[in-house]
Design a protein around this motif. Structure first.
Motif, PDB file in Angstrom:
ATOM      1  N   SER A 272      11.640  -6.039  -8.171  1.00 15.51           N
ATOM      2  CA  SER A 272      10.972  -5.072  -7.112  1.00 15.51           C
ATOM      3  C   SER A 272      11.801  -3.661  -7.430  1.00 15.51           C
ATOM      4  O   SER A 272      12.630  -3.477  -7.700  1.00 15.51           O
ATOM      5  CB  SER A 272      11.754  -5.475  -5.711  1.00 15.51           C
ATOM      6  N   VAL A 273      10.471  -2.691  -6.976  1.00 16.66           N
ATOM      7  CA  VAL A 273      11.120  -1.310  -6.837  1.00 16.66           C
ATOM      8  C   VAL A 273      10.940  -0.768  -5.485  1.00 16.66           C
ATOM      9  O   VAL A 273      10.269  -1.267  -4.518  1.00 16.66           O
ATOM     10  CB  VAL A 273      10.195  -0.573  -7.776  1.00 16.66           C
ATOM     11  N   VAL A 274      12.178   0.164  -5.175  1.00 16.78           N
ATOM     12  CA  VAL A 274      12.217   0.679  -3.610  1.00 16.78           C
ATOM     13  C   VAL A 274      11.996   2.208  -3.936  1.00 16.78           C
ATOM     14  O   VAL A 274      12.710   2.733  -4.820  1.00 16.78           O
ATOM     15  CB  VAL A 274      13.547  -0.177  -3.065  1.00 16.78           C
ATOM     16  N   LEU A 275      11.611   2.797  -2.646  1.00 19.06           N
ATOM     17  CA  LEU A 275      11.659   4.496  -2.800  1.00 19.06           C
ATOM     18  C   LEU A 275      12.482   4.692  -1.524  1.00 19.06           C
ATOM     19  O   LEU A 275      12.626   3.733  -0.560  1.00 19.06           O
ATOM     20  CB  LEU A 275      10.353   4.795  -2.265  1.00 19.06           C
ATOM     21  N   GLY A 276      13.015   5.860  -1.415  1.00 19.75           N
ATOM     22  CA  GLY A 276      14.070   6.247  -0.621  1.00 19.75           C
ATOM     23  C   GLY A 276      14.256   7.835  -0.393  1.00 19.75           C
ATOM     24  O   GLY A 276      13.847   8.507  -1.569  1.00 19.75           O
ATOM     25  N   GLY A 277      14.197   8.588   0.760  1.00 21.20           N
ATOM     26  CA  GLY A 277      14.401   9.977   0.701  1.00 21.20           C
ATOM     27  C   GLY A 277      13.225  10.621   1.057  1.00 21.20           C
ATOM     28  O   GLY A 277      12.187  10.051   0.922  1.00 21.20           O
ATOM     29  N   GLY A 278      13.169  11.917   1.664  1.00 17.00           N
ATOM     30  CA  GLY A 278      12.330  12.848   2.053  1.00 17.00           C
ATOM     31  C   GLY A 278      10.951  12.859   1.089  1.00 17.00           C
ATOM     32  O   GLY A 278       9.859  12.730   1.519  1.00 17.00           O
ATOM     33  N   VAL A 279      11.217  12.866  -0.177  1.00 14.90           N
ATOM     34  CA  VAL A 279      10.133  12.956  -1.043  1.00 14.90           C
ATOM     35  C   VAL A 279       9.228  11.751  -1.073  1.00 14.90           C
ATOM     36  O   VAL A 279       8.077  11.571  -1.335  1.00 14.90           O
ATOM     37  CB  VAL A 279      10.550  13.431  -2.457  1.00 14.90           C
ATOM     38  N   ALA A 280       9.938  10.506  -0.712  1.00 21.98           N
ATOM     39  CA  ALA A 280       9.263   9.238  -0.792  1.00 21.98           C
ATOM     40  C   ALA A 280       8.127   9.159   0.322  1.00 21.98           C
ATOM     41  O   ALA A 280       7.224   8.167   0.401  1.00 21.98           O
ATOM     42  CB  ALA A 280      10.273   7.984  -0.416  1.00 21.98           C
ATOM     43  N   ALA A 281       7.970  10.352   1.244  1.00 19.88           N
ATOM     44  CA  ALA A 281       7.088  10.399   2.219  1.00 19.88           C
ATOM     45  C   ALA A 281       5.997  10.923   1.511  1.00 19.88           C
ATOM     46  O   ALA A 281       4.711  10.617   2.167  1.00 19.88           O
ATOM     47  CB  ALA A 281       7.351  11.197   3.398  1.00 19.88           C
ATOM     48  N   ASN A 282       5.917  11.478   0.334  1.00 24.07           N
ATOM     49  CA  ASN A 282       4.659  12.003  -0.305  1.00 24.07           C
ATOM     50  C   ASN A 282       3.730  11.058  -0.587  1.00 24.07           C
ATOM     51  O   ASN A 282       3.909  10.037  -1.212  1.00 24.07           O
ATOM     52  CB  ASN A 282       5.248  12.644  -1.542  1.00 24.07           C
ATOM     53  N   ARG A 283       2.388  11.517  -0.083  1.00 24.98           N
ATOM     54  CA  ARG A 283       1.448  10.191  -0.286  1.00 24.98           C
ATOM     55  C   ARG A 283       0.939  10.120  -1.783  1.00 24.98           C
ATOM     56  O   ARG A 283       0.739   9.018  -2.146  1.00 24.98           O
ATOM     57  CB  ARG A 283       0.139  10.959   0.279  1.00 24.98           C
ATOM     58  N   GLU A 284       0.852  11.117  -2.535  1.00 27.06           N
ATOM     59  CA  GLU A 284       0.650  10.798  -3.983  1.00 27.06           C
ATOM     60  C   GLU A 284       1.859  10.068  -4.716  1.00 27.06           C
ATOM     61  O   GLU A 284       1.490   9.107  -5.522  1.00 27.06           O
ATOM     62  CB  GLU A 284       0.585  11.978  -4.790  1.00 27.06           C
ATOM     63  N   LEU A 285       3.055  10.127  -4.368  1.00 28.78           N
ATOM     64  CA  LEU A 285       4.048   9.454  -4.967  1.00 28.78           C
ATOM     65  C   LEU A 285       3.888   7.957  -4.720  1.00 28.78           C
ATOM     66  O   LEU A 285       4.025   7.064  -5.330  1.00 28.78           O
ATOM     67  CB  LEU A 285       5.338   9.890  -4.637  1.00 28.78           C
ATOM     68  N   ARG A 286       3.413   7.835  -3.268  1.00 30.50           N
ATOM     69  CA  ARG A 286       3.692   6.198  -2.827  1.00 30.50           C
ATOM     70  C   ARG A 286       2.288   5.703  -3.493  1.00 30.50           C
ATOM     71  O   ARG A 286       2.614   4.382  -3.651  1.00 30.50           O
ATOM     72  CB  ARG A 286       3.227   6.266  -1.303  1.00 30.50           C
ATOM     73  N   ALA A 287       1.439   6.445  -3.856  1.00 27.88           N
ATOM     74  CA  ALA A 287       0.153   5.718  -4.341  1.00 27.88           C
ATOM     75  C   ALA A 287       0.369   5.368  -5.735  1.00 27.88           C
ATOM     76  O   ALA A 287       0.061   4.182  -6.040  1.00 27.88           O
ATOM     77  CB  ALA A 287      -1.069   6.655  -4.105  1.00 27.88           C
ATOM     78  N   ARG A 288       0.990   6.329  -6.566  1.00 26.15           N
ATOM     79  CA  ARG A 288       1.262   6.105  -8.092  1.00 26.15           C
ATOM     80  C   ARG A 288       2.235   4.756  -8.033  1.00 26.15           C
ATOM     81  O   ARG A 288       2.072   4.083  -9.013  1.00 26.15           O
ATOM     82  CB  ARG A 288       1.915   7.492  -8.525  1.00 26.15           C
ATOM     83  N   VAL A 289       3.409   4.869  -7.198  1.00 28.08           N
ATOM     84  CA  VAL A 289       4.222   3.747  -7.435  1.00 28.08           C
ATOM     85  C   VAL A 289       3.779   2.496  -6.914  1.00 28.08           C
ATOM     86  O   VAL A 289       3.940   1.403  -7.651  1.00 28.08           O
ATOM     87  CB  VAL A 289       5.280   3.988  -6.436  1.00 28.08           C
ATOM     88  N   THR A 290       2.927   2.539  -5.992  1.00 28.07           N
ATOM     89  CA  THR A 290       1.864   1.046  -5.824  1.00 28.07           C
ATOM     90  C   THR A 290       1.205   0.776  -6.892  1.00 28.07           C
ATOM     91  O   THR A 290       1.199  -0.326  -7.107  1.00 28.07           O
ATOM     92  CB  THR A 290       1.347   1.517  -4.282  1.00 28.07           C
TER      93      THR A 290
END
Ligand code: KG4
Ligand code: ZN
Length: 352
Positions: A272-290
């Protein structure tokens, strides 16, 4: 089931929340200081402390009211006591001591970064049901003050190891500094996120620092300098070109973060990978990690955007987690600027 009152005042958000020890959020009140600091283009520490002092009482009262409970129904008080602006932390710590003492409840000091690492376990009324990550996992914290990858074997600071961190600017700091260069105001992250969705990420070719060196470390200050040099050459962008610069910059940051997170997960052999912190709200980062996680057969767990940016709910939950292992802190609990987590990455070290 016990109830924790969380208090957060480490930087420029005054927060109070009531959270159950299973992560259910009963209330989460965040009073932002953005308007106070905007004229200065960044956080002014003394103004932050004074604003926390003004707002903490009302924010705690609101958090209890929204949760429809009284102070006496709380089982314990958790407060951020590190890392952060010491003058700002002192306001929250002293308020938490006063509340815990008056109500006769135990007090738990929480490391803000542990709060971010565990924010994925929070469940808000508006969240869609989703499975919780299993330990061990690898977490990327990307915020205004920190950018690092951690292996988390258990929700306790002694079982958390830093795998790599930024050698200079944090990712959120890069967003904010580039936002300032583009005349977007503070904080730049959410505005760049919005503009980038209308731009072309291939319009400007910015360098991708430390992308192919196999390391799990980051460097964002050179990227910021490249944006400044581009603006010096081409002039201040507006309209379509502004969106293109935002998209091109954001694409470099988010692809670097996502690729290193997945590299770390494969290297550590976790599922599993997990995100945290304000930049984790970024839509492109969320899409790329997913997407990258799905390609590699790894589960991606993303906190809701309200759990990514600074909030007291994650502090309450981290306090509840500490309470499973440890007794509360004494009245001598101090505020300090350093994190309790081990740091292996030296600032400024080595070639880029
Ligand atoms: O976690 P956080 O609220 O505070 C710290 O602990 O630093 O993170 C704040 C940072 C700021 O730099 C802000 O610009 C960035 O998170 N941020 C974003 C977004 N929302 C907040 N960056 C990129 N995209 C966003 N949507
Ligand atoms: Zn934070």
């Amino acid at each position: 089931m016990s109830l924790f009152l969380g208090i957060e005042s480490s930087c420029d958000e005054t927060g109070a929340a009531v959270v159950r020890d299973d992560g259910i959020v009963l209330s989460d009140v965040v009073q932002s200081q953005v308007d106070v600091h905007t004229p200065f283009g960044g956080v002014v520490p003394e103004l932050a402390s004074r604003d926390h002092l003004r707002n903490l009482g009302p924010v705690v009262r609101d958090a209890l009211a929204v949760a429809r409970i009284t102070l006496h129904e709380i089982d314990a008080v958790a407060v951020t006591h590190r890392p952060g602006l010491v003058g700002a932390l002192l306001v929250g710590v002293q308020a938490a001591k006063g509340i815990a003492w008056a109500a006769g409840k135990p007090l738990y000091g929480v490391d803000h970064l542990v709060g971010h690492l565990l924010s994925v376990f929070l469940r808000r009324a508006e969240d869609r049901p989703s499975p919780r990550p299993k330990f061990p996992f690898v977490c990327l914290i990307a915020s205004g003050g920190h950018t690092a990858l951690y292996r988390v074997d258990a929700p306790h600071s002694s079982r958390i190891v830093e795998l790599g961190a930024t050698r200079d600017d944090a990712a959120g700091e890069a967003f904010d500094k580039v936002g300032k260069l583009l005349g977007l105001g503070y904080p730049g992250g959410p505005q760049i996120d919005a503009l980038a969705s209308q731009g072309d990420a291939s319009a400007v070719s910015f360098p991708r620092p430390m992308r192919h060196d196999g390391s799990l470390e980051f460097s964002f200050s050179g990227l910021k300098t490249s944006v400044a040099a581009y603006l010096g050459r081409e002039g201040a962008p507006a309209g379509r070109r502004l969106a293109d610069v935002c998209a091109s910059f954001q694409s470099v940051v988010t692809s670097t973060l996502a690729e290193k997170l997945l590299r770390a997960a494969l290297r550590e052999n976790v599922g599993s990978v997990v995100l945290g912190g304000g930049v984790a709200a970024n839509r492109e980062l969320r899409a790329r990690v997913t997407d990258l996680a799905a390609e590699r057969g790894i589960a991606a767990h993303l906190p809701s955007p309200a759990s990514c940016t600074d909030n007291a709910a994650m502090i309450a939950y981290a306090g509840a987690t500490r309470a499973r292992y440890e007794a509360g802190d004494g009245w001598d609990l101090v505020a300090t600027s350093a994190t309790v987590l081990p740091r292996n990455t030296r600032k400024g070290r080595g070639p880029r």
